[in-house]
Design a protein around this motif. Sequence first.
Motif, PDB file in Angstrom:
ATOM      1  N   LEU A 209     -17.462  42.177 -90.437  1.00 30.11           N
ATOM      2  CA  LEU A 209     -18.222  41.702 -91.601  1.00 30.11           C
ATOM      3  C   LEU A 209     -18.635  42.884 -92.489  1.00 30.11           C
ATOM      4  O   LEU A 209     -18.520  42.823 -93.719  1.00 30.11           O
ATOM      5  CB  LEU A 209     -19.463  40.923 -91.151  1.00 30.11           C
ATOM      6  N   PHE A 210     -19.091  43.965 -91.876  1.00 27.10           N
ATOM      7  CA  PHE A 210     -19.511  45.149 -92.637  1.00 27.10           C
ATOM      8  C   PHE A 210     -18.291  45.792 -93.311  1.00 27.10           C
ATOM      9  O   PHE A 210     -18.347  46.211 -94.469  1.00 27.10           O
ATOM     10  CB  PHE A 210     -20.204  46.151 -91.705  1.00 27.10           C
ATOM     11  N   PHE A 211     -17.184  45.857 -92.565  1.00 25.75           N
ATOM     12  CA  PHE A 211     -15.930  46.442 -93.067  1.00 25.75           C
ATOM     13  C   PHE A 211     -15.462  45.698 -94.327  1.00 25.75           C
ATOM     14  O   PHE A 211     -15.173  46.323 -95.350  1.00 25.75           O
ATOM     15  CB  PHE A 211     -14.886  46.331 -91.945  1.00 25.75           C
ATOM     16  N   TYR A 212     -15.417  44.365 -94.264  1.00 28.04           N
ATOM     17  CA  TYR A 212     -15.011  43.574 -95.434  1.00 28.04           C
ATOM     18  C   TYR A 212     -15.981  43.783 -96.597  1.00 28.04           C
ATOM     19  O   TYR A 212     -15.577  43.908 -97.754  1.00 28.04           O
ATOM     20  CB  TYR A 212     -14.965  42.084 -95.079  1.00 28.04           C
ATOM     21  N   GLN A 213     -17.271  43.827 -96.280  1.00 27.61           N
ATOM     22  CA  GLN A 213     -18.280  44.006 -97.316  1.00 27.61           C
ATOM     23  C   GLN A 213     -18.136  45.365 -97.989  1.00 27.61           C
ATOM     24  O   GLN A 213     -18.271  45.488 -99.214  1.00 27.61           O
ATOM     25  CB  GLN A 213     -19.677  43.851 -96.682  1.00 27.61           C
ATOM     26  N   SER A 214     -17.812  46.383 -97.205  1.00 23.05           N
ATOM     27  CA  SER A 214     -17.596  47.727 -97.754  1.00 23.05           C
ATOM     28  C   SER A 214     -16.417  47.719 -98.735  1.00 23.05           C
ATOM     29  O   SER A 214     -16.493  48.298 -99.830  1.00 23.05           O
ATOM     30  CB  SER A 214     -17.330  48.716 -96.610  1.00 23.05           C
ATOM     31  N   LEU A 215     -15.337  47.033 -98.368  1.00 23.48           N
ATOM     32  CA  LEU A 215     -14.168  46.948 -99.252  1.00 23.48           C
ATOM     33  C   LEU A 215     -14.498  46.148-100.512  1.00 23.48           C
ATOM     34  O   LEU A 215     -14.054  46.486-101.608  1.00 23.48           O
ATOM     35  CB  LEU A 215     -12.987  46.322 -98.508  1.00 23.48           C
ATOM     36  N   ARG A 216     -15.283  45.086-100.366  1.00 23.87           N
ATOM     37  CA  ARG A 216     -15.693  44.292-101.541  1.00 23.87           C
ATOM     38  C   ARG A 216     -16.459  45.146-102.548  1.00 23.87           C
ATOM     39  O   ARG A 216     -16.377  44.933-103.744  1.00 23.87           O
ATOM     40  CB  ARG A 216     -16.606  43.127-101.122  1.00 23.87           C
ATOM     41  N   HIS A 217     -17.238  46.104-102.034  1.00 23.94           N
ATOM     42  CA  HIS A 217     -18.013  46.993-102.905  1.00 23.94           C
ATOM     43  C   HIS A 217     -17.164  48.132-103.465  1.00 23.94           C
ATOM     44  O   HIS A 217     -17.698  49.053-104.082  1.00 23.94           O
ATOM     45  CB  HIS A 217     -19.198  47.584-102.133  1.00 23.94           C
ATOM     46  N   GLY A 218     -15.856  48.109-103.183  1.00 20.31           N
ATOM     47  CA  GLY A 218     -14.977  49.167-103.693  1.00 20.31           C
ATOM     48  C   GLY A 218     -14.964  50.406-102.814  1.00 20.31           C
ATOM     49  O   GLY A 218     -14.560  51.484-103.248  1.00 20.31           O
ATOM     50  N   GLY A 219     -15.406  50.263-101.568  1.00 17.44           N
ATOM     51  CA  GLY A 219     -15.451  51.395-100.650  1.00 17.44           C
ATOM     52  C   GLY A 219     -14.073  51.873-100.233  1.00 17.44           C
ATOM     53  O   GLY A 219     -13.129  51.089-100.172  1.00 17.44           O
ATOM     54  N   GLY A 220     -13.991  53.156 -99.931  1.00 16.31           N
ATOM     55  CA  GLY A 220     -12.728  53.741 -99.483  1.00 16.31           C
ATOM     56  C   GLY A 220     -12.627  53.749 -97.962  1.00 16.31           C
ATOM     57  O   GLY A 220     -13.600  53.479 -97.248  1.00 16.31           O
ATOM     58  N   LEU A 221     -11.429  54.062 -97.481  1.00 16.51           N
ATOM     59  CA  LEU A 221     -11.169  54.198 -96.050  1.00 16.51           C
ATOM     60  C   LEU A 221     -10.409  55.498 -95.848  1.00 16.51           C
ATOM     61  O   LEU A 221      -9.476  55.800 -96.607  1.00 16.51           O
ATOM     62  CB  LEU A 221     -10.329  53.024 -95.533  1.00 16.51           C
ATOM     63  N   PHE A 222     -10.790  56.237 -94.834  1.00 19.03           N
ATOM     64  CA  PHE A 222     -10.096  57.493 -94.561  1.00 19.03           C
ATOM     65  C   PHE A 222     -10.136  57.764 -93.063  1.00 19.03           C
ATOM     66  O   PHE A 222     -11.134  57.479 -92.405  1.00 19.03           O
ATOM     67  CB  PHE A 222     -10.755  58.667 -95.308  1.00 19.03           C
TER      68      PHE A 222
END
Length: 363
Positions: A209-222
């Motif tokens: 849930l947090f992961f999806y929310q982070s992506l919704r906010h335009g968050g990056g992944l590395f």
Amino acid sequence: MEMNPPKRLCTGEEQEMSPVEVSIIMPVHNASCWLDECLQAILQQDFTGSMELSVFDDASTDDSRKVVESWRARLEGKGIMMVVSGHNSAQPKGVGYAKNKAISQSRGQYLCFQDADDIMLPQRVRLQYEASAHHQNSLIGCRVQRVPEGSTERYTRWINTLSQNQLNTQAYTSHGPTVVMPTWFCSRKWYLKVGPFDEGGKGVPEDLLFFYQSLRHGGGLFRVDQCLLIYCYHEKAATHSITEETIWKLRVDYLQERVLSQWESFTIWNAGKQGRKLYRCLSPTIQKKVKAFCDVDKNKVQKGFYTYEESEERPKPKIPILHYKNASAPFIICVKLDMTGGVLEETLNSLQLKEGVDYYHFN
């Protein structure tokens, strides 16, 4: 009932208020058999900045709390401040709750998430902290070594070999977050924007849930491409309390929101059980966008079409089943990754399809 307020032993008020660069966030529930190894590894970090360990004990009934406290002198002797609290209610309140509590009592500019049953390698905090300078507003992970060796072999290979692009494109598969939670490192600022973690307790995939929310906010992944964590597999892990159906529903909803709502039409790659299940779980609006199923299996293709028997519509929708060579992109691929000996991957390459544009993996 709260056991006590957060217990922080420091010398002098300046130290109390001095900024901390990294807080290691550790929820604990009945973890006493793993804690010595876990805490020893924190002691051995080669990071030279300021660091603290924030532990929240979620109603442990073993001596977890005692073990944690037994490390205080060693950790604080090395300059790693400790803040420890918890509660002793009859039931634990869950991982999401414990993480939020551990974060709220900490004060680091960056948060390094650590499960009590895993072991960080000495360079973990340093390398993820260095990466965070170049990847603000991102969830930063690392490669892992799974123990016991051979447990969850396909999953471990997937965690460690995804390309930077696939960290985004494969966010819909049944494996869950492409940057796995036990390896997360992010700024407090980003956590405050995205979070807090869902506190629904047992059976809630608070990380997904947090992961999806982070992506919704335009968050990056590395991902730092070094193994920085020994990731333990055992039957007591909280992951086992989450049903596949819970995850499936969240994945379908997220796929519809982020991908399928943008496409005018698409093909489901797999006319078998998984492909048909996906079709049935789509919203009526998205179902109408499915132009065909496609498959490599000639028997399935010979059937000609799939009838959606559960539909209220009359006549019932009939979706063509095509051979994959006659089908057109974009595709949602409902075939298990890494199960075809590379045949699926070769087929997609032969059709010159680009992941994240012409197709997404769902399984």
